[in-house]
Design a protein around this motif. Structure first.
Motif, short mmCIF file in Angstrom:
data_model
loop_
_atom_site.label_atom_id
_atom_site.label_comp_id
_atom_site.label_asym_id
_atom_site.label_seq_id
_atom_site.Cartn_x
_atom_site.Cartn_y
_atom_site.Cartn_z
N SER A 111 0.84 -1.19 0.00
CA SER A 111 0.00 0.00 0.00
C SER A 111 0.87 1.24 0.00
N VAL A 112 0.51 2.21 -0.85
CA VAL A 112 1.26 3.45 -0.89
C VAL A 112 1.18 4.18 0.45
N ASP A 113 0.04 4.05 1.13
CA ASP A 113 -0.12 4.73 2.41
C ASP A 113 0.91 4.28 3.44
N SER A 114 1.50 3.09 3.25
CA SER A 114 2.46 2.58 4.22
C SER A 114 3.74 3.39 4.24
N VAL A 115 3.98 4.21 3.21
CA VAL A 115 5.20 5.01 3.19
C VAL A 115 4.89 6.50 3.21
N GLN A 116 3.63 6.89 3.28
CA GLN A 116 3.27 8.31 3.29
C GLN A 116 3.08 8.77 4.72
N ASP A 117 4.19 8.97 5.42
CA ASP A 117 4.14 9.33 6.83
C ASP A 117 5.33 10.20 7.14
N MET A 118 5.09 11.30 7.85
CA MET A 118 6.17 12.21 8.21
C MET A 118 7.13 11.55 9.19
N ASP A 119 6.60 10.67 10.05
CA ASP A 119 7.44 9.97 11.01
C ASP A 119 8.20 8.84 10.32
N GLY A 120 9.37 8.55 10.84
CA GLY A 120 10.15 7.44 10.33
C GLY A 120 11.06 7.76 9.18
N VAL A 121 11.10 9.03 8.76
CA VAL A 121 11.98 9.43 7.66
C VAL A 121 13.35 9.78 8.22
N SER A 122 14.39 9.24 7.60
CA SER A 122 15.78 9.57 7.95
C SER A 122 16.44 10.25 6.76
N LEU A 123 17.40 11.10 7.05
CA LEU A 123 18.13 11.83 6.01
C LEU A 123 19.61 11.48 6.11
N PHE A 124 20.24 11.27 4.95
CA PHE A 124 21.64 10.85 4.90
C PHE A 124 22.43 11.69 3.91
N VAL A 125 23.70 11.90 4.23
CA VAL A 125 24.64 12.48 3.28
C VAL A 125 25.37 11.33 2.58
N VAL A 126 25.23 11.27 1.26
CA VAL A 126 25.83 10.19 0.49
C VAL A 126 26.87 10.78 -0.47
N PRO A 127 28.16 10.49 -0.27
CA PRO A 127 29.19 11.00 -1.19
C PRO A 127 28.96 10.49 -2.61
N ARG A 128 29.31 11.31 -3.58
CA ARG A 128 29.07 10.99 -4.98
C ARG A 128 29.81 9.72 -5.43
N ASP A 129 30.94 9.43 -4.82
CA ASP A 129 31.74 8.28 -5.24
C ASP A 129 31.44 7.01 -4.45
N SER A 130 30.30 6.96 -3.75
CA SER A 130 29.95 5.79 -2.95
C SER A 130 29.71 4.57 -3.83
#
Length: 397
Positions: A180-199
C-alpha cells in the motif's frame, strides 16, 4: 507590499547584476546550456568570489549567516539572469546540513565553493509528496545500507554529495509491488543521509531538463554509509525535511519573481519597438490592457514572495515559530507565484507573437524555467491543498 533591501543586500544584488550583464549574457547562457556539462566552472568560480556560496552558511562554518531575506535578493538576480549553475540545489542541501547540526566540515567546503550538493528526495510514486518515501535504510554493522531509486534530482550529476531521504528497514517492511502506498506516506520514520558521490553502489544518470538546467536519476543499490552520515537523528528527519523544503520553496518564489520582472520588462520593450500598421503595437489598447493585467499579477506575486521570505527569516528559515503559519504563508506564496508565472509567461509569449516560442528569444527560456519552477517542490494544486489543510482554515471559512 513595500519593501526595500538594506545597503549590504542592495550592494550584493547590484554586483550580481553587473556580473550577469558583463559575463553571463543570454548568448553565453545558451552556450553553457548546450555544452557537454551544461554548467560553467568559470561562472561558479565567480559566484564563489561574490560570496554567494558562503551567504547562507552559518558563520561558525565559514559563511556569512545570511537569512531568507538576503537569499531573496540573490535569487531575484539569478532568476533575472536565467543562471543555470547548481546554486539552488547546493543552497537547499546546505539548509539540510545546517538543520542537522553535524556536518560542519562539509558546510565549510560548501561555503568555500569546494563542494556542490543535490537533494535526492523525489521518487517514482511520490509526485509532490516528499514524505512518500519508499527508499529503505537498513541498519547494519558500521552504519546503514541504502536501497532505492530517486527521480528528477536537480543537478544530481554535478553534486559532490547527495542528501537522501529514506525509511528504516523496519518501517519499510513489505514494500513491494503490492504494498500500500499509504504505508510510506508518513512524516514519522523518515531519515536523512549524506551520500558521497563516489559511494559504491550509487549510480547517477544525468540529463538536461526542459528549462536548460540539469537533473539526474539516482539508484542506490546497497549503498553503505556510516552513522556519521545521518542528518539530525535517525527516523526523526521529517521536521527537517518539512522546514527545509519550505525554505527551498521560498527560494524558488524569489527566483521566479526575478524572471517575471525581466520577462515583463522584455515584453514591454518589444511592444514599444515592434511596428504594425505604421505604429508601435504598444499603442493598441487591447495590448495595453494585457500588460496592465500582467503588472497586477507581478505585484501580487511580489507581495506574497516577500511575505514568505519574511516569515522564513523570522523563524530562522522555518526552524521555529508557528509551523502552521510558516506552512500557510509559504504555500500561499508558491500558489500565487505559480499563478502569476503562468499568466505572465503565457501573456508574454502571445504578445511576442510567433517569435515568442523560438530559442533565439529570451522569452521562451523564461517561460520554460517558470513552468518548471511551478512544478518543483509542489505545484499549485499541491500547495492549495496544503494551505487549506492548515489549522484554522476551515473554522475561519
Amino acid at each position: 507590499m513595500h519593501f526595500e533591501l538594506n545597503g549590504e543586500q542592495q550592494q550584493l544584488a547590484d554586483a550580481i547584476r553587473r556580473w550577469i550583464g558583463r559575463d553571463y549574457g543570454f548568448e553565453t547562457r545558451r552556450a553553457i546550456v548546450h555544452s557537454e556539462s551544461g554548467v560553467s566552472p568559470e561562472a561558479w568560480a565567480t559566484m564563489v568570489e561574490l560570496g554567494l556560496t558562503a551567504l547562507p552558511v552559518p558563520e561558525e562554518h565559514g559563511g556569512f549567516g545570511g537569512d531568507a531575506l538576503s537569499m531573496f535578493a540573490v535569487m531575484q538576480e539569478l532568476g533575472r539572469g536565467l543562471v543555470v549553475e547548481p546554486y539552488v540545489a547546493t543552497v537547499l542541501g546546505a539548509e539540510f546540513l545546517r538543520r542537522g547540526g553535524k556536518h560542519g566540515a562539509l558546510l565549510e567546503r560548501v561555503a568555500a565553493g569546494e563542494a556542490k550538493l543535490a537533494c535526492a528526495l523525489g521518487e517514482r510514486q511520490s509526485r509532490h509528496d516528499a514524505f512518500d518515501v519508499a527508499t529503505r535504510a537498513e541498519a547494519v554493522d558500521g552504519g546503514y545500507r541504502l536501497h532505492g531509486e530517486k527521480r528528477v534530482v536537480l543537478h544530481g550529476g554535478e553534486a559532490d554529495a547527495l542528501i537522501v531521504s529514506a525509511r528504516s528497514a523496519q518501517c519499510a517492511v513489505g514494500l513491494g509491488s503490492a504494498a500500500s502506498v499509504d504505508s510510506v506516506q508518513d512524516m514519522d520514520g523518515v531519515s536523512l543521509f549524506v551520500v558521497p558521490r563516489d559511494s559504491a553502489g550509487l549510480r547517477v544518470k544525468g540529463y538536461r531538463t526542459l528549462d536548460g538546467l540539469r537533473a539526474a536519476s539516482v539508484v542506490l543499490d546497497g549503498v553503505m554509509v556510516g552513522p556519521d552520515a545521518v542528518i539530525g537523528r535517525v527516523e526523526e528527519g521529517g521536521a527537517i525535511l518539512d522546514a527545509a523544503l519550505d525554505y527551498g520553496a521560498g527560494l524558488l518564489c524569489a527566483e521566479a519573481l526575478g524572471m517575471m520582472q525581466a520577462l515583463f520588462d522584455t515584453t514591454l520593450e518589444y511592444l514599444k519597438t515592434r511596428q504594425q500598421f505604421g505604429a508601435p503595437i504598444g499603442k493598441f489598447q487591447a495590448l495595453q490592457h494585457r500588460m496592465a493585467d500582467m503588472a497586477i499579477h507581478l505585484e501580487q506575486a511580489r507581495s506574497m514572495a516577500l511575505l514568505a521570505a519574511l516569515a522564513l527569516a523570522r523563524s530562522g528559515g522555518g526552524a521555529g515559530g508557528d509551523l502552521a503559519t510558516r506552512r500557510r504563508v509559504v504555500s500561499a506564496a508558491k500558489y500565487r507565484v505559480g499563478l502569476a508565472a503562468r499568466f505572465i509567461g503565457q501573456g508574454a509569449i502571445q504578445l511576442h507573437g510567433g517569435m515568442g516560442v523560438t530559442d533565439e528569444l529570451p522569452a521562451s527560456h523564461y517561460f520554460k524555467r517558470l513552468s518548471m519552477i511551478e512544478l518543483t517542490l509542489g505545484d499549485m494544486d499541491h500547495h492549495l491543498e496544503r494551505f487549506i489543510a492548515q489549522p484554522g482554515f476551515r473554522e475561519a471559512a
